[in-house]
Design a protein around this motif. Sequence first.
Motif, mmCIF file in Angstrom:
data_model
loop_
_atom_site.group_PDB
_atom_site.id
_atom_site.type_symbol
_atom_site.label_atom_id
_atom_site.label_comp_id
_atom_site.label_asym_id
_atom_site.label_seq_id
_atom_site.Cartn_x
_atom_site.Cartn_y
_atom_site.Cartn_z
ATOM 1 N N GLY A 128 -39.740 26.399 -45.797
ATOM 2 C CA GLY A 128 -38.860 27.536 -45.541
ATOM 3 C C GLY A 128 -39.488 28.610 -44.683
ATOM 4 N N LYS A 129 -40.812 28.598 -44.559
ATOM 5 C CA LYS A 129 -41.471 29.693 -43.825
ATOM 6 C C LYS A 129 -42.332 29.183 -42.685
ATOM 7 C CE LYS A 129 -41.505 32.853 -47.657
ATOM 8 N NZ LYS A 129 -42.267 33.716 -48.522
ATOM 9 N N LYS A 130 -41.769 28.289 -41.902
ATOM 10 C CA LYS A 130 -42.527 27.740 -40.777
ATOM 11 C C LYS A 130 -42.981 28.855 -39.857
ATOM 12 C CE LYS A 130 -39.459 24.581 -39.776
ATOM 13 N NZ LYS A 130 -38.688 23.547 -39.112
ATOM 14 N N GLY A 143 -31.888 32.452 -49.149
ATOM 15 C CA GLY A 143 -33.128 33.147 -48.785
ATOM 16 C C GLY A 143 -32.951 34.653 -48.739
ATOM 17 N N GLU A 201 -30.223 28.731 -46.217
ATOM 18 C CA GLU A 201 -30.581 29.933 -45.467
ATOM 19 C C GLU A 201 -30.080 31.190 -46.198
ATOM 20 O OE1 GLU A 201 -28.702 30.121 -41.646
ATOM 21 O OE2 GLU A 201 -30.479 31.021 -40.750
#
Lengths: 206, 281
Positions: free
Chosen positions: A204-206, A70, A67
Amino acid sequence: MKGLLLKDYYVVTRTCKVQLLVNVVFIIVAIITNENDRFMFLAVPVLIAGDIPITLIAIDEKSRWTEYSGALPYSTAQKVLSKYITGLIYVLLVCGIMFLTALCFNGSEIPLTIMFSLALAGALLIPSLMIPLCYKFGVNNGMLIFLILLFIIMFIFQSIFSTEEISALLLKCAEIPAPIFVLAGIAVYGASFGISTALGAVRGKK
Amino acid sequence: MNAIEIKELSKSYGNFKLEELNIELPGGCILGLIGENGAGKSTTIKLILGLLKRDSGSIKILGRDNLKENRLMKEDVGTVFDEVGIPDCLDARKIEKVMRRTFKRWNTDEYNALLKRFSVPTNRPFGKLSRGMKMKVGIAAALSHNAKLLLLDEATSGLDPVARDEFLDILNDFTRSEEHSVLISSHIVSDLEKICDYIAFLHNGKLLLFEEKDVLLSEYGIIHCPEQTLSELSKSAVICKKVSSYGAEAIVRRSEIPHSAEISPVTIEELFVCMAKEGAQ
């Protein structure tokens, strides 16, 4: 990407001490064992070394680095590539050490280059299959799915081919020039990186 | 230039839905994002960073689209999450070496000065630090690459009152420059009340309110009166009320209350709790 590689290097050297110890134990056992079994004891650490990227991803997940990274100025491809590069360097390093050990104490009839090319290809093939699954499903679920897939593949393989046929196939493999194994392993590893990047970006980008 | 421009931002996953969020944070200001657990604070911050894919709307950070220029944007943004996210085996010195190779404008002197100010041991592995110390390392890292915008997700949680106060001072210093802005989410509303210029209330994914803090404090107040008096006020004047055998207490819009009424100041926390309970608009 230097920062990511450095961080992975710190994590490997600090938290993978058990793996380093395993390598030493296997080398000692390989030296004192009989000549025919020596390769097996030297090949296993090479195969285990392929697990390093998975360990790194698991540590990233546990520490919430996944996280946090990111929020750092890195692309998904860079974050994934760091794992593949660290894994490749580690595998080559272990393979090199084991190869030198075998050179010093070699007694096997099969040429060392073929044996270690096979071990290296195997060490690249296993993470090539596992890493994309870990990026897609997380480390725990990814490893479980990998084991189930492995079981299914082995079951199908055993159903189609007899033990003699498998032995013959393995002997034929020994005729293939050693660099082919290494190149094939690297090609699969590279393709796996592409898949992991795509899956990592999506997960990572649900 | 606005530090943050969020327009019609929506995101839904599972049972959660963030609905048409509109926020504009001018440069040099601090925005406090207040909301209960699951209100959408972390989701908003992750959407700003591009860690989640938005369903609709747009986000501009320091004048740049947050997705098209994502990596460039992150050079200008310092982030601290509620769990800092640094591997346990790294100590503060190793973190510095990693960050130095991560941010183009990394400032080692600034980082070391902050660690010293926070009394963080530089040779102790991150995993062996207390939660407060971990937070301080995260804050030091976020403040040491010349970021123009800080995104702080529950960053004061785990800090003792003295450290929290010191941290709030640092944020105040940081926003002295008009180039610097802060978005901070916290459960500790009193902290936000101390430092924020703007307040946003999120409740169940809806933006209940976004306003300058001073405007809020001057617009709303509390009255204590008999229930009968309260019922005589217009419905739009009363935001929420609490009635007991001793009388009634209500948060009201000052402009809609007769001048003769005695109105006490309201705190941001009281206002938020009231609005969240009432689901008021």
